[in-house]
Design a protein around this motif. Structure first.
Motif, short mmCIF file in Angstrom:
data_model
loop_
_atom_site.label_atom_id
_atom_site.label_comp_id
_atom_site.label_asym_id
_atom_site.label_seq_id
_atom_site.Cartn_x
_atom_site.Cartn_y
_atom_site.Cartn_z
N GLY A 17 -24.57 32.04 12.47
CA GLY A 17 -24.15 32.35 13.83
C GLY A 17 -23.57 31.17 14.60
N LYS A 18 -23.40 30.03 13.93
CA LYS A 18 -22.87 28.85 14.60
C LYS A 18 -21.34 28.91 14.70
CE LYS A 18 -26.55 25.67 13.33
NZ LYS A 18 -26.87 24.43 12.62
N ARG A 19 -20.87 28.32 15.77
CA ARG A 19 -19.42 28.26 16.00
C ARG A 19 -18.82 27.19 15.08
NH1 ARG A 19 -15.98 27.23 21.44
NH2 ARG A 19 -14.66 25.63 20.54
N LYS A 20 -17.75 27.54 14.46
CA LYS A 20 -17.01 26.62 13.59
C LYS A 20 -15.60 26.48 14.12
CE LYS A 20 -20.13 26.52 10.21
NZ LYS A 20 -20.71 25.39 9.58
N GLU A 21 -15.01 25.34 13.89
CA GLU A 21 -13.61 25.19 14.28
C GLU A 21 -12.91 24.22 13.33
OE1 GLU A 21 -13.24 22.05 17.79
OE2 GLU A 21 -14.41 23.79 18.39
N ARG A 22 -11.64 24.45 13.17
CA ARG A 22 -10.78 23.60 12.34
C ARG A 22 -9.44 23.47 13.05
NH1 ARG A 22 -14.78 22.90 9.84
NH2 ARG A 22 -15.22 23.19 7.66
N THR A 23 -8.88 22.28 12.95
CA THR A 23 -7.53 22.06 13.44
C THR A 23 -6.65 21.86 12.22
OG1 THR A 23 -8.36 21.01 15.44
CG2 THR A 23 -6.08 20.59 14.88
N ILE A 24 -5.56 22.58 12.17
CA ILE A 24 -4.65 22.45 11.03
C ILE A 24 -3.23 22.20 11.53
CG2 ILE A 24 -6.03 23.90 9.49
CD1 ILE A 24 -4.06 26.19 10.07
N MET A 25 -2.43 21.56 10.71
CA MET A 25 -1.02 21.33 11.00
C MET A 25 -0.23 22.29 10.13
SD MET A 25 1.23 19.42 12.66
CE MET A 25 0.47 17.88 13.08
N VAL A 26 0.64 23.06 10.74
CA VAL A 26 1.47 24.00 9.98
C VAL A 26 2.93 23.66 10.21
CG1 VAL A 26 -0.19 25.89 9.99
CG2 VAL A 26 1.44 25.70 11.84
N GLU A 27 3.74 23.93 9.21
CA GLU A 27 5.18 23.74 9.33
C GLU A 27 5.82 25.10 9.54
OE1 GLU A 27 7.15 20.97 6.64
OE2 GLU A 27 5.16 20.42 5.93
N ILE A 28 6.66 25.19 10.53
CA ILE A 28 7.34 26.45 10.85
C ILE A 28 8.81 26.27 10.53
CG2 ILE A 28 7.91 28.08 12.68
CD1 ILE A 28 5.36 26.98 14.13
N PHE A 29 9.32 27.16 9.72
CA PHE A 29 10.72 27.11 9.35
C PHE A 29 11.47 28.22 10.09
CE2 PHE A 29 8.45 25.11 5.93
CZ PHE A 29 9.22 23.99 5.66
N ALA A 30 12.28 27.84 11.03
CA ALA A 30 13.09 28.81 11.78
C ALA A 30 14.47 28.88 11.13
CB ALA A 30 13.21 28.39 13.23
N PRO A 31 15.02 30.06 10.98
CA PRO A 31 16.34 30.17 10.36
C PRO A 31 17.41 29.51 11.23
CG PRO A 31 15.66 32.29 11.24
CD PRO A 31 14.50 31.35 11.40
N THR A 32 18.40 28.92 10.58
CA THR A 32 19.51 28.32 11.31
C THR A 32 20.46 29.42 11.78
OG1 THR A 32 20.88 28.11 9.33
CG2 THR A 32 19.41 26.26 9.85
N ASP A 33 21.36 29.07 12.68
CA ASP A 33 22.36 30.03 13.14
C ASP A 33 23.17 30.57 11.97
OD1 ASP A 33 21.57 29.71 15.76
OD2 ASP A 33 23.15 28.27 16.25
N PHE A 34 23.48 29.69 11.00
CA PHE A 34 24.25 30.12 9.84
C PHE A 34 23.49 31.17 9.05
CE2 PHE A 34 25.72 29.92 5.47
CZ PHE A 34 27.08 30.07 5.65
N GLU A 35 22.21 30.95 8.82
CA GLU A 35 21.40 31.91 8.06
C GLU A 35 21.30 33.24 8.79
OE1 GLU A 35 18.38 28.88 5.77
OE2 GLU A 35 17.98 29.37 7.86
N VAL A 36 21.18 33.20 10.11
CA VAL A 36 21.07 34.41 10.90
C VAL A 36 22.39 35.19 10.90
CG1 VAL A 36 20.73 35.28 13.26
CG2 VAL A 36 19.24 33.51 12.37
N SER A 37 23.51 34.47 10.77
CA SER A 37 24.82 35.12 10.82
C SER A 37 25.05 36.08 9.66
CB SER A 37 25.94 34.07 10.82
OG SER A 37 26.09 33.50 9.53
#
Length: 68
Positions: A17-37
């Motif tokens: 029942g104890k509270r746990k926490e973790r901090t993580i670093m994530v990489e987010i890849f957003a599509p470029t304008d070219f990819e979206v086109s």
């Protein structure tokens, strides 16, 4: 485009029942304008320069930015 984001995850442990926490670093890849086109770089590579320029402009992209 790539961005890094820090995310904190908080949960309650089922066993004790104890509270746990973790901090993580994530990489987010957003599509470029070219990819979206939806344009195909390989196809553009074989077009003549004027036709390629026109296609890029019609897609709302700056032809000066893309070098094929």
């Amino acid at each position: 485009m790539q961005m890094k984001e820090t995310i904190m995850i908080i949960w309650k442990n089922k066993e004790d029942g104890k509270r746990k926490e973790r901090t993580i670093m994530v990489e987010i890849f957003a599509p470029t304008d070219f990819e979206v086109s939806g344009l195909d770089a390989e196809e553009l590579e074989f077009m003549d320069v004027k036709e390629r320029r026109k296609v890029l402009e019609e897609a709302g992209l700056d032809p000066e930015v893309y070098d094929f």
